[in-house]
Design an enzyme around this catalytic site. Structure first.
Site, PDB file in Angstrom:
ATOM      1  CB  ALA A 107      -0.809   0.143   1.123  1.00 43.06           C
ATOM      2  N   GLY A 155       0.758  -4.876   1.215  1.00 42.87           N
ATOM      3  CA  GLY A 155      -0.390  -5.068   0.082  1.00 42.87           C
ATOM      4  C   GLY A 155      -0.135  -5.554  -1.074  1.00 42.87           C
ATOM      5  CD  GLU A 206       1.636  -5.467   5.801  1.00 44.43           C
ATOM      6  OE1 GLU A 206       2.598  -6.254   6.156  1.00 44.43           O
ATOM      7  OE2 GLU A 206       1.118  -5.155   4.730  1.00 44.43           O
TER       8      GLU A 206
HETATM    9  C1  LIG Z   1      -1.803  -2.959   2.902  1.00 39.84           C
HETATM   10  C2  LIG Z   1      -1.210  -2.526   4.104  1.00 39.84           C
HETATM   11  C3  LIG Z   1      -2.236  -2.527   5.106  1.00 39.84           C
HETATM   12  C4  LIG Z   1      -0.171  -1.989   4.336  1.00 39.84           C
HETATM   13  C5  LIG Z   1       1.114  -1.944   3.529  1.00 39.84           C
HETATM   14  O1  LIG Z   1       1.077  -2.526   2.267  1.00 39.84           O
HETATM   15  S1  LIG Z   1       2.216  -0.966   3.912  1.00 39.84           S
HETATM   16  C6  LIG Z   1       3.687  -1.275   2.858  1.00 39.84           C
HETATM   17  C7  LIG Z   1       4.432  -2.397   2.932  1.00 39.84           C
HETATM   18  N1  LIG Z   1       5.595  -2.408   2.175  1.00 39.84           N
HETATM   19  C8  LIG Z   1       6.575  -2.050   2.559  1.00 39.84           C
HETATM   20  O2  LIG Z   1       6.939  -1.533   3.655  1.00 39.84           O
HETATM   21  C9  LIG Z   1       7.772  -1.971   1.473  1.00 39.84           C
HETATM   22  C10 LIG Z   1       8.232  -0.400   1.203  1.00 39.84           C
HETATM   23  N2  LIG Z   1       9.111  -0.508   0.405  1.00 39.84           N
HETATM   24  C11 LIG Z   1      10.551  -0.870   0.494  1.00 39.84           C
HETATM   25  O3  LIG Z   1      10.947  -1.238   1.384  1.00 39.84           O
HETATM   26  C12 LIG Z   1      11.490  -0.757  -0.678  1.00 39.84           C
HETATM   27  O4  LIG Z   1      10.943   0.412  -1.471  1.00 39.84           O
HETATM   28  C13 LIG Z   1      11.816  -1.814  -1.395  1.00 39.84           C
HETATM   29  C14 LIG Z   1      12.554  -2.985  -0.441  1.00 39.84           C
HETATM   30  C15 LIG Z   1      10.421  -2.669  -1.985  1.00 39.84           C
HETATM   31  C16 LIG Z   1      12.751  -1.556  -2.747  1.00 39.84           C
HETATM   32  O5  LIG Z   1      14.024  -0.965  -2.308  1.00 39.84           O
HETATM   33  P1  LIG Z   1      14.552  -0.095  -3.380  1.00 39.84           P
HETATM   34  O6  LIG Z   1      16.034   0.582  -2.645  1.00 39.84           O
HETATM   35  O7  LIG Z   1      15.095  -1.160  -4.610  1.00 39.84           O
HETATM   36  O8  LIG Z   1      13.789   1.009  -3.863  1.00 39.84           O
HETATM   37  P2  LIG Z   1      13.241   2.550  -3.105  1.00 39.84           P
HETATM   38  O9  LIG Z   1      14.146   3.477  -3.431  1.00 39.84           O
HETATM   39  O10 LIG Z   1      13.172   2.219  -1.643  1.00 39.84           O
HETATM   40  O11 LIG Z   1      12.083   2.707  -3.670  1.00 39.84           O
HETATM   41  C17 LIG Z   1      11.645   3.416  -4.900  1.00 39.84           C
HETATM   42  C18 LIG Z   1      10.436   4.568  -4.977  1.00 39.84           C
HETATM   43  O12 LIG Z   1       9.277   3.705  -4.650  1.00 39.84           O
HETATM   44  C19 LIG Z   1       8.718   4.176  -3.229  1.00 39.84           C
HETATM   45  N3  LIG Z   1       8.203   3.383  -2.538  1.00 39.84           N
HETATM   46  C20 LIG Z   1       8.371   1.922  -2.423  1.00 39.84           C
HETATM   47  N4  LIG Z   1       7.575   1.192  -1.921  1.00 39.84           N
HETATM   48  C21 LIG Z   1       6.462   2.241  -1.629  1.00 39.84           C
HETATM   49  C22 LIG Z   1       5.451   2.156  -0.503  1.00 39.84           C
HETATM   50  N5  LIG Z   1       4.921   0.882  -0.205  1.00 39.84           N
HETATM   51  N6  LIG Z   1       4.723   3.350  -0.588  1.00 39.84           N
HETATM   52  C23 LIG Z   1       5.105   4.482  -1.089  1.00 39.84           C
HETATM   53  N7  LIG Z   1       6.090   4.524  -1.931  1.00 39.84           N
HETATM   54  C24 LIG Z   1       6.966   3.355  -2.133  1.00 39.84           C
HETATM   55  C25 LIG Z   1      10.204   4.784  -2.622  1.00 39.84           C
HETATM   56  O13 LIG Z   1       9.718   5.822  -1.476  1.00 39.84           O
HETATM   57  C26 LIG Z   1      10.853   5.223  -3.682  1.00 39.84           C
HETATM   58  O14 LIG Z   1      10.275   6.628  -4.024  1.00 39.84           O
HETATM   59  P3  LIG Z   1      11.295   7.884  -4.043  1.00 39.84           P
HETATM   60  O15 LIG Z   1      12.353   7.539  -5.023  1.00 39.84           O
HETATM   61  O16 LIG Z   1      10.458   8.911  -4.376  1.00 39.84           O
HETATM   62  O17 LIG Z   1      11.801   8.081  -2.414  1.00 39.84           O
END
Ligand SMILES: CC(C)=CC(=O)SCCNC(=O)CCNC(=O)[C@H](O)C(C)(C)COP(=O)(O)OP(=O)(O)OC[C@H]1O[C@@H](n2cnc3c(N)ncnc32)[C@H](O)[C@@H]1OP(=O)(O)O
Length: 257
Positions: free
Chosen positions: A65, A108, A131
């Site tokens: 998400a 998500g 999460e």
């Molecule tokens: C459904 C419910 C109730 C809850 C959820 O789903 S909470 C979310 C669960 N997911 C996570 O916690 C994963 C979050 N993301 C990461 O840990 C990392 O992005 C990664 C391990 C998947 C990949 O790492 P990597 O270094 O390859 O890439 P990043 O530089 O971290 O990401 C690129 C770009 O995407 C944005 N991003 C990634 N995931 C999310 C997300 N879940 N929500 C919003 N944005 C996300 C990240 O911020 C980055 O954007 P910027 O370049 O603008 O900083």
């Protein structure tokens, strides 16, 4: 309909939805979920479509998400808005949906894949429910669907540690139906989806309904439910055609009736 966060295509009898927010690793914001539902509404209504495929990019099926969209929400907004009701609709579709997962399927993203009927994963896929690292818990069915898919021990491990599991572990655990090389993912998934779409649609819908019923009722009740649906198919053209085609050593010509 003009979509901004997904691509929607029809390939023969298969409806293909590709998540398309590469800059955020397909993080699932409200708009993206709404667009998936609009696309699925269309495919559900279209009598020519027999199977749907949901996929992302090579790097991410979906990284969860959208954290940035969620971070400032208050408790009353979160509880009263019931944002995940829109997500639930994805898991309530009648036509078969195959998830083609490459790269990250986290939070998500993993929950979205589990709302589909089965998952075919590329060898680079990574699944997890991280999460807990954000101070919350899965909120779109992850604790429930993951536990049913992989059992209590591994579901606890994944949800409590927030670690990722690779495709091989996910297949061993029963989350994933099969793994294919990344380069072959869409070819293999489309083969499976074409095969499903070529069946009689009433049979395919009833397979989905009966298998899902196994998660909700007792064994005896589930078997009775299956027997009723099995019997009802003897009222269809496609049962007569399917069995006649077997006896006559030819391919069946199903009419979905
Ligand atoms: C459904 C419910 C109730 C809850 C959820 O789903 S909470 C979310 C669960 N997911 C996570 O916690 C994963 C979050 N993301 C990461 O840990 C990392 O992005 C990664 C391990 C998947 C990949 O790492 P990597 O270094 O390859 O890439 P990043 O530089 O971290 O990401 C690129 C770009 O995407 C944005 N991003 C990634 N995931 C999310 C997300 N879940 N929500 C919003 N944005 C996300 C990240 O911020 C980055 O954007 P910027 O370049 O603008 O900083």
């Amino acid at each position: 309909m003009a979509y901004e966060t997904i691509l929607v295509e029809t390939k023969g009898k298969v409806g293909l939805v590709t998540l398309n927010r590469p800059q955020a690793l397909n993080a699932l914001n409200g708009q993206l979920i709404a667009e998936i539902n609009t696309a699925l509404d269309g495919f559900e209504r279209d009598p020519a479509i027999g199977c749907i495929v949901l996929t992302g990019s090579e790097k991410a099926f979906a990284a969860g998400a959208d954290i940035k969209e969620m971070q400032d929400r208050t408790y009353p907004e979160t509880y009263l808005d019931d944002k995940f009701a829109d997500w639930d609709r994805i898991g309530q579709r009648r036509k078969p949906i195959v998830a083609a997962v490459a790269g990250f399927a986290l939070g998500g993203g993993c929950e979205l894949a589990m709302m589909c009927d089965f998952i075919i994963a590329a060898d680079n896929a990574k699944f997890g429910q991280p999460e807990i690292n954000l101070g919350v818990i899965p909120g779109a069915g992850g604790t429930q669907r993951l536990t049913r898919a992989v059992g209590k021990s591994k579901a606890m491990d994944l949800c409590l540690t927030g670690r990722m599991m690779d495709a091989a572990e996910a297949e061993r655990a029963g989350l994933v139906a099969r793994i294919v090389p990344l380069a072959d993912l869409m070819t293999e998934v489309m083969k499976a989806a074409d095969a499903i779409a070529a069946k009689s649609l009433p049979s395919a819908l009833m397979v989905k309904e009966t298998v899902n019923r196994a998660f909700e009722v007792t064994l005896a009740e589930g078997v009775r439910f299956e027997r009723r649906l099995f019997s009802s198919l003897f009222a269809t053209h496609d049962q007569k055609e399917g069995m006649a085609a077997f006896a006559e050593k030819r391919k069946p010509a199903f009419k979905n009736s």
